[in-house]
Design an enzyme around this catalytic site. Structure first.
Site, PDB file in Angstrom:
ATOM      1  N   HIS A 161       0.783  -1.224   0.108  1.00  0.00           N
ATOM      2  CA  HIS A 161      -0.068   0.083  -0.010  1.00  0.00           C
ATOM      3  C   HIS A 161       0.772   1.313  -0.075  1.00  0.00           C
ATOM      4  O   HIS A 161       0.475   2.172  -0.686  1.00  0.00           O
ATOM      5  CB  HIS A 161      -1.177   0.035   1.220  1.00  0.00           C
ATOM      6  CG  HIS A 161      -2.106  -0.963   0.865  1.00  0.00           C
ATOM      7  ND1 HIS A 161      -2.185  -2.237   1.127  1.00  0.00           N
ATOM      8  CD2 HIS A 161      -3.469  -1.079   0.003  1.00  0.00           C
ATOM      9  CE1 HIS A 161      -3.103  -2.789   0.733  1.00  0.00           C
ATOM     10  NE2 HIS A 161      -3.660  -1.964  -0.143  1.00  0.00           N
ATOM     11  N   GLU A 190      -9.633 -11.921  -4.684  1.00  0.00           N
ATOM     12  CA  GLU A 190      -8.198 -11.704  -4.416  1.00  0.00           C
ATOM     13  C   GLU A 190      -7.819 -12.719  -3.577  1.00  0.00           C
ATOM     14  O   GLU A 190      -6.658 -12.616  -3.112  1.00  0.00           O
ATOM     15  CB  GLU A 190      -8.219 -10.236  -3.835  1.00  0.00           C
ATOM     16  CG  GLU A 190      -9.073 -10.222  -2.548  1.00  0.00           C
ATOM     17  CD  GLU A 190      -8.810  -8.546  -2.244  1.00  0.00           C
ATOM     18  OE1 GLU A 190      -7.861  -7.675  -2.436  1.00  0.00           O
ATOM     19  OE2 GLU A 190      -9.596  -8.241  -1.180  1.00  0.00           O
ATOM     20  N   ASP A 226      -3.445  -8.764  -3.927  1.00  0.00           N
ATOM     21  CA  ASP A 226      -3.455  -9.794  -3.003  1.00  0.00           C
ATOM     22  C   ASP A 226      -3.619 -11.125  -3.749  1.00  0.00           C
ATOM     23  O   ASP A 226      -3.195 -12.191  -2.874  1.00  0.00           O
ATOM     24  CB  ASP A 226      -4.681  -9.677  -2.125  1.00  0.00           C
ATOM     25  CG  ASP A 226      -4.550  -8.508  -0.932  1.00  0.00           C
ATOM     26  OD1 ASP A 226      -3.601  -8.673  -0.603  1.00  0.00           O
ATOM     27  OD2 ASP A 226      -5.365  -7.677  -0.975  1.00  0.00           O
ATOM     28  N   CYS A 239      -8.895  -4.466 -10.801  1.00  0.00           N
ATOM     29  CA  CYS A 239      -8.620  -3.342  -9.851  1.00  0.00           C
ATOM     30  C   CYS A 239      -7.294  -3.470  -9.338  1.00  0.00           C
ATOM     31  O   CYS A 239      -6.959  -2.592  -8.294  1.00  0.00           O
ATOM     32  CB  CYS A 239      -9.619  -2.863  -8.876  1.00  0.00           C
ATOM     33  SG  CYS A 239      -9.765  -4.235  -7.695  1.00  0.00           S
TER      34      CYS A 239
END
Ligand code: PEP
Ligand code: MG
Length: 591
Positions: free
Chosen positions: A198, A440, A464, A511
């Site tokens: 992140h 994910e 992920d 995404c």
């Protein structure tokens, strides 16, 4: 400069975000805190060491008292926490035991404190009571504070930096990164961190170059050293020679020109050479990013990560606070859609104020929807705010980390409870919004056909999906080489998900950051994906790639790609087939 006099050192890390910057180093970590050493002391030194410890505790306590005084009385939750800490400073368990340990073990104060604090944390972590479990974080923070004062480190805050520098840190949390002031920070490098963590995602959206996972940058770099950060190649150069600086200034100019050229074309349609239209959307964390997302040519918000509001507030936001943020967001984007993903905390987005349990493997723990189902009130509050905001705009609801059918069924039950409450409270809301599951976790990809019966769309989260299918922590630099989007195993899971969505007639989006890397685009188009959401800064380069691709050729080559056994064979095949249209190459071939 002669070779012999050169002080230049190059360290290879992992590309966090592309681009090049040159500037002075500014070390922000709690310097030294991570590098505590044990050393024995003599009997005569014991009282001196004890005194040193007592003085450090007093200093830390005084600092805290000053902070408490300066805090706005309205944020009482924070004051309570700090007051708990004040008590802990002189608590027998931490303070008394450290004094005893210095004397009995005849060791330095830092080591004694570390030993005592670890024991205390282990003891609290075993207790079932959630309130007492939460004390683990308090002990951590108080220990850090005393340790900083013992080693003489200054507390440097990123938001306080007032000169144009390159940040060098042991680690930066996504929340730290989001405090970066663009006019002050040229770039950053960290010892820890991996691809698509992140922290790297936030750095990309800020468009500042960063290199993560350098291992020992904080040890090798001194404040004010000249640094070159080559975020495109994942390279840090410390004290570069004159020739290297000249070379990198040229590269920086070329990169900026290349990026500016792409951005000028950002508003052209995302249509392949043979006329297949794709929808390019932005992943954002903050409402403030909408302007940049539109400038980069995003049509919709394909992923709104909601956790940052919770992380910044350091407490759970109220329904009205959430509602007003979501309303602002959808109004700004109307009539285009905004996909709001429900809270995905824990994993690497941990907030010490929210996370009560210490988990050995947070990424495999009570993260995302698992946390929400355990904390139903928190979940219902958020769902109500989303359903209310859906009155004023076009919202899609996305649930992260679904791993089985039962979970999505449970989520639907909680949505019904949220609706029931809204009806009872006579609030305006819109229940007719599409519900999506993030794919994910490998188990979700494998049962995608069953999941498709319960949702309106899938959104493949490759950040992920790669982490979990390859069994690697996406923040861990030691295993970053296995973070492979084009691994045949990952491609199979993606293909299964696409095929299931097609068979069941539901929409599908990707995404994850995989969608923002140009080399992957022929494969994604080949699998039939036409909705891609990514870090908005990646949209121009992806659009350019799409406009140069023939979708029929991409579909035809999937047969071949799916027979290749290794990531290297797949990468080589794509590099060869698309060498003429793949974008600007950095020092080692990355953009
Ligand atoms: C993903 O996992 O791909 C994703 C988009 O979600 P996040 O990066 O927030 O985990
Ligand atoms: Mg994810």
């Amino acid at each position: 400069m002669s070779e012999l006099m050169s002080k230049q050192i190059s360290i290879r890390g992992i590309s966090g975000s592309p681009g090049i910057c040159i500037g002075k180093a500014y070390i922000v970590d709690r310097e030294g805190v991570n590098l505590i050493k044990r050393y024995p002391i003599s009997d005569a030194q014991i009282p001196i060491e004890i005194d040193r410890f007592k003085q450090s505790v007093s200093k830390a306590k005084n600092d805290y008292a000053k902070i408490i005084k300066s805090i706005d009385k309205a944020i009482e939750g924070n004051i309570d926490i700090l007051e708990t800490h004040l008590v802990l400073f002189k608590d027998k368990m931490l303070y008394g035991k450290t004094l005893d340990t210095i004397a009995t073990d005849k060791i330095n104060a830092e080591w004694a404190l570390r030993k005592v604090s670890r024991r205390a944390k282990a003891m609290f972590a075993q207790i079932d009571d959630p309130y007492l479990k939460a004390r683990v974080n308090d002990i951590d923070q108080v220990t850090d504070k005393i340790m900083s004062s013992l080693v003489g480190a200054q507390d440097k805050k990123i938001s306080d930096i007032n000169k144009r520098v390159i940040i060098v840190a042991h680690d930066l949390s996504p929340a730290d990164t989001s405090q970066i002031q663009l006019e002050m920070i040229k770039g950053f490098v960290t010892d820890k961190g991996g691809k698509d963590s992140h922290t790297s995602i936030v750095a990309k959206s800020l468009k500042i170059p960063s290199v993560l996972g350098l291992g020992k940058a904080t040890v090798n770099v001194k404040n004010d050293d000249i640094l070159i950060v080559d975020g495109s190649s994942g390279l840090l150069i410390i004290n570069p020679d004159e020739d290297t600086i000249i070379d990198y200034v040229e590269r920086q100019i070329r990169f900026e020109a290349y990026r500016a050229g792409l951005e000028r074309e950002a508003h052209l349609p995302a249509i392949t050479k043979d006329g297949v239209a794709l929808k390019l959307m932005a992943n954002i964390e903050l409402v403030e990013e909408i302007v940049a997302a539109k400038d980069y040519g995003a049509t919709d918000i394909g992923l709104f990560r909601t956790e940052f509001l919770y992380l910044d507030l350091k407490r759970f936001p109220t329904e009205d606070e959430l509602f007003s943020k979501y309303r602002e967001l959808v109004e700004l984007m109307a009539p285009h859609s905004v996909t709001i993903r429900t809270l995905d905390i824990n994993g690497d987005k941990v907030n010490p104020y929210l996370s009560v349990i210490e988990e050995a493997n947070p990424s495999l723990g009570l993260r995302a929807v698992r946390f929400c189902l355990e904390n139903e009130n928190v979940f219902i509050t958020q769902l109500k705010a989303i359903l209310r905001a859906a009155v004023v705009g076009n919202i899609k609801l996305l649930i992260p980390m679904i791993s089985c059918v039962e979970e999505i069924i449970q989520v639907k039950q909680v949505i019904r409870k949220a609706i029931f409450e809204l009806e009872r409270e006579k609030k305006k809301f819109n229940r007719d919004i599409p519900l999506g599951a993030m794919i994910e976790v490998p188990s979700a990809a494998i049962v995608a056909e069953y999941l498709a019966e319960h949702v309106d769309f899938f959104s493949i989260g490759t950040n992920d999906l790669i982490q979990y299918s390859m069994a690697i922590d996406r923040r861990n630099r030691q295993v970053a080489h296995l973070y492979q989007a084009l691994n045949p195993a990952v491609l199979r899971l993606i293909k299964m998900t696409c095929d299931a969505a097609k068979k069941k007639g539901i929409d599908i989006v990707m995404c994850g950051e995989m969608a923002g890397d140009p080399i992957n685009i022929p494969v994604l188009i080949g699998m039939g994906l036409t909705n891609l959401s990514m870090n908005s800064a990646s949209i121009p380069v992806i659009k350019n790639m799409i406009r140069n691709i023939d979708s029929q050729k991409a579909r035809d080559s999937m047969g071949k790609i799916m027979t290749l056994n290794t990531v290297k064979e797949i990468t080589d095949y794509l590099l060869n087939e698309y060498k003429d249209i793949l974008p600007f190459q950095g020092a080692d071939g990355t953009i």
